[in-house]
Motif scaffolding. Structure first.
Motif, PDB file in Angstrom:
ATOM      1  N   GLN A 102      58.543  50.712  28.182  1.00  0.00           N
ATOM      2  CA  GLN A 102      57.779  49.695  28.896  1.00  0.00           C
ATOM      3  C   GLN A 102      56.318  49.762  28.465  1.00  0.00           C
ATOM      4  O   GLN A 102      55.825  50.810  28.041  1.00  0.00           O
ATOM      5  CB  GLN A 102      57.875  49.911  30.413  1.00  0.00           C
ATOM      6  N   THR A 103      55.616  48.647  28.587  1.00  0.00           N
ATOM      7  CA  THR A 103      54.212  48.620  28.214  1.00  0.00           C
ATOM      8  C   THR A 103      53.345  49.193  29.332  1.00  0.00           C
ATOM      9  O   THR A 103      53.719  49.168  30.502  1.00  0.00           O
ATOM     10  CB  THR A 103      53.756  47.182  27.919  1.00  0.00           C
ATOM     11  N   ASN A 104      52.194  49.712  28.973  1.00  0.00           N
ATOM     12  CA  ASN A 104      51.247  50.200  29.976  1.00  0.00           C
ATOM     13  C   ASN A 104      50.049  49.262  30.099  1.00  0.00           C
ATOM     14  O   ASN A 104      48.994  49.636  30.603  1.00  0.00           O
ATOM     15  CB  ASN A 104      50.769  51.617  29.630  1.00  0.00           C
ATOM     16  N   ARG A 105      50.210  48.017  29.668  1.00  0.00           N
ATOM     17  CA  ARG A 105      49.132  47.039  29.719  1.00  0.00           C
ATOM     18  C   ARG A 105      49.313  46.126  30.932  1.00  0.00           C
ATOM     19  O   ARG A 105      50.414  45.648  31.207  1.00  0.00           O
ATOM     20  CB  ARG A 105      49.074  46.216  28.441  1.00  0.00           C
ATOM     21  N   ILE A 106      48.224  45.925  31.651  1.00  0.00           N
ATOM     22  CA  ILE A 106      48.216  45.037  32.814  1.00  0.00           C
ATOM     23  C   ILE A 106      47.265  43.883  32.527  1.00  0.00           C
ATOM     24  O   ILE A 106      46.115  44.091  32.137  1.00  0.00           O
ATOM     25  CB  ILE A 106      47.777  45.785  34.086  1.00  0.00           C
ATOM     26  N   GLY A 107      47.757  42.670  32.696  1.00  0.00           N
ATOM     27  CA  GLY A 107      46.921  41.497  32.499  1.00  0.00           C
ATOM     28  C   GLY A 107      46.102  41.193  33.744  1.00  0.00           C
ATOM     29  O   GLY A 107      46.594  41.302  34.867  1.00  0.00           O
ATOM     30  N   VAL A 108      44.833  40.825  33.546  1.00  0.00           N
ATOM     31  CA  VAL A 108      43.950  40.480  34.657  1.00  0.00           C
ATOM     32  C   VAL A 108      43.407  39.075  34.429  1.00  0.00           C
ATOM     33  O   VAL A 108      42.797  38.796  33.399  1.00  0.00           O
ATOM     34  CB  VAL A 108      42.780  41.467  34.803  1.00  0.00           C
ATOM     35  N   LEU A 109      43.662  38.201  35.385  1.00  0.00           N
ATOM     36  CA  LEU A 109      43.131  36.841  35.356  1.00  0.00           C
ATOM     37  C   LEU A 109      41.872  36.836  36.219  1.00  0.00           C
ATOM     38  O   LEU A 109      41.950  36.984  37.435  1.00  0.00           O
ATOM     39  CB  LEU A 109      44.164  35.860  35.903  1.00  0.00           C
ATOM     40  N   ALA A 110      40.704  36.695  35.591  1.00  0.00           N
ATOM     41  CA  ALA A 110      39.434  36.859  36.291  1.00  0.00           C
ATOM     42  C   ALA A 110      38.568  35.614  36.170  1.00  0.00           C
ATOM     43  O   ALA A 110      38.785  34.763  35.302  1.00  0.00           O
ATOM     44  CB  ALA A 110      38.680  38.073  35.729  1.00  0.00           C
ATOM     45  N   ASP A 111      37.588  35.529  37.050  1.00  0.00           N
ATOM     46  CA  ASP A 111      36.637  34.417  37.034  1.00  0.00           C
ATOM     47  C   ASP A 111      35.296  34.923  37.548  1.00  0.00           C
ATOM     48  O   ASP A 111      35.241  35.880  38.327  1.00  0.00           O
ATOM     49  CB  ASP A 111      37.147  33.278  37.917  1.00  0.00           C
ATOM     50  N   ARG A 112      34.220  34.299  37.102  1.00  0.00           N
ATOM     51  CA  ARG A 112      32.854  34.587  37.550  1.00  0.00           C
ATOM     52  C   ARG A 112      32.512  36.066  37.449  1.00  0.00           C
ATOM     53  O   ARG A 112      31.897  36.652  38.349  1.00  0.00           O
ATOM     54  CB  ARG A 112      32.650  34.096  38.983  1.00  0.00           C
ATOM     55  N   ILE A 113      32.875  36.695  36.335  1.00  0.00           N
ATOM     56  CA  ILE A 113      32.599  38.116  36.193  1.00  0.00           C
ATOM     57  C   ILE A 113      31.116  38.398  35.950  1.00  0.00           C
ATOM     58  O   ILE A 113      30.705  39.554  35.869  1.00  0.00           O
ATOM     59  CB  ILE A 113      33.456  38.753  35.071  1.00  0.00           C
ATOM     60  N   ASP A 114      30.302  37.336  35.844  1.00  0.00           N
ATOM     61  CA  ASP A 114      28.861  37.510  35.786  1.00  0.00           C
ATOM     62  C   ASP A 114      28.283  37.740  37.177  1.00  0.00           C
ATOM     63  O   ASP A 114      27.131  38.171  37.311  1.00  0.00           O
ATOM     64  CB  ASP A 114      28.197  36.274  35.166  1.00  0.00           C
ATOM     65  N   GLU A 115      29.055  37.482  38.215  1.00  0.00           N
ATOM     66  CA  GLU A 115      28.612  37.696  39.587  1.00  0.00           C
ATOM     67  C   GLU A 115      28.914  39.129  40.024  1.00  0.00           C
ATOM     68  O   GLU A 115      29.866  39.759  39.563  1.00  0.00           O
ATOM     69  CB  GLU A 115      29.297  36.714  40.536  1.00  0.00           C
ATOM     70  N   SER A 116      28.089  39.633  40.941  1.00  0.00           N
ATOM     71  CA  SER A 116      28.168  41.031  41.355  1.00  0.00           C
ATOM     72  C   SER A 116      29.536  41.408  41.919  1.00  0.00           C
ATOM     73  O   SER A 116      30.131  42.409  41.504  1.00  0.00           O
ATOM     74  CB  SER A 116      27.079  41.322  42.398  1.00  0.00           C
ATOM     75  N   GLY A 117      30.052  40.625  42.872  1.00  0.00           N
ATOM     76  CA  GLY A 117      31.311  40.987  43.518  1.00  0.00           C
ATOM     77  C   GLY A 117      32.484  41.075  42.557  1.00  0.00           C
ATOM     78  O   GLY A 117      33.140  42.122  42.461  1.00  0.00           O
TER      79      GLY A 117
END
Length: 326
Positions: free
Chosen positions: A52-67
């Protein structure tokens, strides 16, 4: 490990794989050796053995913001500790096409699971209507006790209580984008709490989380709207922009107007005046939601309760008790 327990490597492997046909005395020796050596299973090695793979996909937005950035930081720390690698794809959480394209990019490659940290209704709707052949977790699914208020609502209520406890009763509010679930929750919690305690939310303006939109929110107010004694703001960037605009119009914060932000971004303590704000455990949130996804990937039971630190107001120089009504 095997030498410490006085057994073969094959026996240790069978024990770790949950094999039941091991004599009780042997099982006890292996368990004791694992405890003494403070053994922690290596997720990456285990996944490799099972192909099995050890990679996890992350769908992100506004990563320029602090939170959002701090949530990813916490998730990244836990991924490293647990032997996983995060593949982060950034999407515009307000665009169904962008979210669908980013999801397609993640699913084109083999991933053990997908974590969506973008907290917009658009992301929720797109993912709900997609078939994904991997464990999928939306961060917005977590963070509240069953039947209780969400973390976002609780945050709004805490902000309202702080301003009300300072004596303010005529209060304005600058919300984040209505497309963000966190913005909706913070506003709802804030307005509800002010009403419950006999105060008045005189007006609400919507920003887009940026300092520029906070500046613009103040500029949009009439003279009557500016007569409020305090303003709650859904994040620190907008609060800083609003304070700058208020100063430009001749007001002094906090002598003429108290302003409370949200998130406790790193710059908040060094702004002039230093910004009172609601601090949130974003790093802990990132660790918590990724742990939940990893548990699902590995077939482990979920954790019953979140260990996130509760939101708390950090009082600084941008807020003050109400001395007299305007």
């Amino acid at each position: 490990m095997a030498r410490k327990a006085g057994v073969s490597h094959q026996t240790v492997t069978r024990y770790l794989q949950g094999f039941e046909g091991i004599r009780p005395s042997t099982r006890e020796r292996v368990a004791a050796a694992l405890t003494e050596l403070d053994y922690r299973p290596n997720s990456a090695a285990r996944l490799l053995r099972s192909q099995q793979t050890n990679r996890i996909g992350v769908l992100a937005d506004r990563i320029d913001e602090s939170g959002p950035a701090r949530i990813l930081s916490g998730a990244g720390q836990l991924a490293h500790e647990r032997g996983y690698v995060l593949d982060i794809v950034v999407a515009d959480g307000t665009s169904p096409e962008s979210v669908a394209q980013s999801l397609a990019m993640l699913t084109e490659h083999q991933v053990a699971g997908i974590l969506a940290t973008a907290q917009t209704q658009v992301v929720f709707d797109v993912l709900r209507n997609q078939t994904v052949h991997a464990p999928l977790l939306l961060e917005s699914q977590f963070g509240s006790a069953e039947g209780g208020p969400s973390v976002s609502e609780t945050t709004g209520r805490i902000a309202a209580d702080f301003l009300l406890d300072l004596g303010h009763r005529d209060i304005g509010y600058v919300a984040g984008s209505h497309l963000w679930l966190a913005s909706e929750g913070r506003q709802r919690g804030f307005e509800t709490r002010v009403r419950e305690r006999g105060g008045r939310v005189a007006w609400v303006r919507e920003g887009d989380w940026s300092a520029a939109s906070g500046y613009g929110a103040w500029e949009s107010l009439s003279a009557e709207d500016r007569s409020v004694t305090a303003i709650g703001v859904a994040n620190d960037s907008m609060a800083m922009g609003l304070i700058s605009a208020a100063h430009a119009s001749g007001l002094v914060v906090p002598d003429d107007l108290s302003v409370l932000g949200n998130d406790d971004m790193a710059e908040a303590a060094y702004f002039l005046p230093s910004l009172s704000t609601v601090a949130m455990d974003f790093e802990g949130e990132g660790r918590f939601v990724l742990d939940a996804l990893i548990r699902e990937i590995e077939g482990q039971p979920p954790v019953a309760h979140s260990l996130l630190a509760a939101p708390v107001v950090v009082e600084r120089a941008s807020t003050a008790p109400l001395v007299s009504a305007k």
